[in-house]
Structures are given as structure tokens and as C-alpha cells.
Design a protein around this motif. Structure first.
Motif, PDB file in Angstrom:
ATOM      1  N   GLY A  99     -14.946  12.753  12.964  1.00 32.27           N
ATOM      2  CA  GLY A  99     -13.744  11.930  13.055  1.00 32.27           C
ATOM      3  C   GLY A  99     -12.603  12.630  13.764  1.00 32.27           C
ATOM      4  N   LYS A 100     -12.859  13.823  14.234  1.00 31.55           N
ATOM      5  CA  LYS A 100     -11.835  14.606  14.938  1.00 31.55           C
ATOM      6  C   LYS A 100     -12.341  14.936  16.345  1.00 31.55           C
ATOM      7  CE  LYS A 100      -9.983  16.571  10.710  1.00 31.55           C
ATOM      8  NZ  LYS A 100      -8.929  15.603  10.528  1.00 31.55           N
ATOM      9  N   ILE A 101     -11.557  15.666  17.098  1.00 33.01           N
ATOM     10  CA  ILE A 101     -11.943  16.058  18.454  1.00 33.01           C
ATOM     11  C   ILE A 101     -12.869  17.267  18.380  1.00 33.01           C
ATOM     12  CG2 ILE A 101     -11.097  17.009  20.638  1.00 33.01           C
ATOM     13  CD1 ILE A 101      -8.572  15.338  20.247  1.00 33.01           C
ATOM     14  N   GLY A 102     -14.055  17.123  18.959  1.00 31.68           N
ATOM     15  CA  GLY A 102     -15.001  18.234  19.029  1.00 31.68           C
ATOM     16  C   GLY A 102     -14.876  18.968  20.345  1.00 31.68           C
ATOM     17  N   SER A 103     -14.643  18.222  21.427  1.00 31.96           N
ATOM     18  CA  SER A 103     -14.446  18.813  22.751  1.00 31.96           C
ATOM     19  C   SER A 103     -13.654  17.845  23.617  1.00 31.96           C
ATOM     20  CB  SER A 103     -15.779  19.156  23.417  1.00 31.96           C
ATOM     21  OG  SER A 103     -16.531  17.990  23.657  1.00 31.96           O
ATOM     22  N   LEU A 104     -13.009  18.403  24.635  1.00 31.71           N
ATOM     23  CA  LEU A 104     -12.228  17.617  25.583  1.00 31.71           C
ATOM     24  C   LEU A 104     -13.022  17.455  26.866  1.00 31.71           C
ATOM     25  CD1 LEU A 104      -8.828  19.476  25.088  1.00 31.71           C
ATOM     26  CD2 LEU A 104      -9.423  17.208  24.200  1.00 31.71           C
ATOM     27  N   GLN A 105     -12.974  16.266  27.455  1.00 30.97           N
ATOM     28  CA  GLN A 105     -13.624  15.999  28.737  1.00 30.97           C
ATOM     29  C   GLN A 105     -12.621  16.380  29.825  1.00 30.97           C
ATOM     30  OE1 GLN A 105     -14.167  11.848  28.196  1.00 30.97           O
ATOM     31  NE2 GLN A 105     -15.810  12.086  26.704  1.00 30.97           N
TER      32      GLN A 105
END
Length: 178
Positions: A99-105
Motif C-alpha cells: 500500500g506504499k511506494i516500493g519504487s519510483l519509475q
């Protein structure tokens, strides 16, 4: 064991013939006065050294079962480069980051305005700082990353998130040449 003794003997007689660039562990004593100078040294000698491992010679060294030295009282120093890129979106995290950010594109824009994909960056995001909360982000945005090298495809090797750049606009990011 006779096999181990023979193997150690073969290593001992062959070590002088091994080219340093192909050896797994060749300690060179290099006097470097500071961490900043160590990073400069790595960049100046990147064809000879991938990085440096600084050992505290007063500490005891441990050896693991497979014979490799354990990094105890040692610090790895590798040269890195920095770049401002655009974070276009994110991939959801898993496990404790569900439910959170795992990685940024991440990426940039091509000269024609199309999106140029440079991969993902998840390393360096700090959940305690709020980096992994989707509500703390507005996409696209400018971020700074560190990396080891750029592959011919344009993707970054070992990218690490450093920080957001709210002071920079997307238009300020250099476009990728066609």
C-alpha cells in the motif's frame, strides 16, 4: 586433507601470475588522507579499481566458511555519479511496504517529447521520512539519484534515491537526444 593442501599449494604458486584486474582479492596499500580523496582516487583509477575497501588493520579479520574475508571493521568506497531525473509514477511495495511506494519509475523526455524510460529506483527511499507514502508525492516530479554507470540502453546501474527536488521544474531536466 591432502586435497586442500594441494589446492593451497596451487594457489600459492599461481598467485604471482594472476593479473590484478582478474584477482578476487589483491590488497594494495594506498595512503589516502580522507574519504573525499578516496572517492576522487576511485574515479581517477576506475579502469584499475572498481572501488576501495578500507580496513581497520588494528581489528581482527574473520574468514567465512567459503574462505572469503568477512567485512568487519571495513568500509567499501565506490565512485558514484549523480543525476536529476523525472519520477513519472511508482510501483506499489510488498510486504511491510504494501500500500506504499516500493519504487519510483524514473526517466526523462526524448527530444520529441515522448517519455524515455530509465528503469526504477527503490533503494534509498526511507519509510520513516515519508518517502514511501503516496500522498507525499505529486507525479511527475524531479528527483536526484546516484548511480554507478549508465548502460547503453539508458538504464542506470544500481540507482539510489537521494532526494526530491521541489525547487526544479520538469522543463529544467535535460532531454535525451534522438
Amino acid at each position: 586433507d591432502k586435497e586442500i593442501v594441494e589446492m593451497l599449494f596451487m594457489i600459492k604458486i599461481n598467485i604471482p601470475t594472476i593479473d590484478k584486474r582478474h584477482a578476487l582479492f589483491v590488497p594494495d596499500e594506498i595512503s589516502i588522507p580522507s574519504a573525499a580523496r578516496a572517492i576522487e582516487f576511485c574515479k581517477e583509477n576506475k579502469d584499475k579499481y572498481e572501488g576501495l575497501v578500507a580496513w581497520d588493520l588494528s581489528a581482527a579479520m574473520e574468514v567465512t566458511f567459503n574462505g572469503k574475508p568477512k567485512r568487519r571493521a571495513a568500509f567499501k568506497i565506490k565512485p558514484t555519479a549523480e543525476m536529476d531525473v523525472i519520477a513519472f509514477g511508482f510501483n506499489s511495495g510488498t510486504g511491510k511496504l504494501q500500500g506504499k511506494i516500493g519504487s519510483l519509475q524514473i526517466g526523462k523526455y526524448n527530444a520529441d517529447g515522448s517519455r524515455f524510460d530509465m528503469g526504477d529506483v527503490g533503494s534509498g527511499l526511507k519509510p520513516l521520512n515519508g518517502d514511501c507514502e503516496p500522498s507525499n508525492w505529486t507525479f511527475p516530479c524531479v528527483i536526484e539519484v546516484e548511480y554507478d554507470q549508465v548502460f547503453p540502453t539508458g538504464k542506470l546501474q544500481f540507482p539510489r534515491f537521494v532526494r526530491k527536488h521541489p525547487d526544479k521544474t520538469i522543463e529544467e531536466i535535460e532531454r535525451v537526444a534522438a
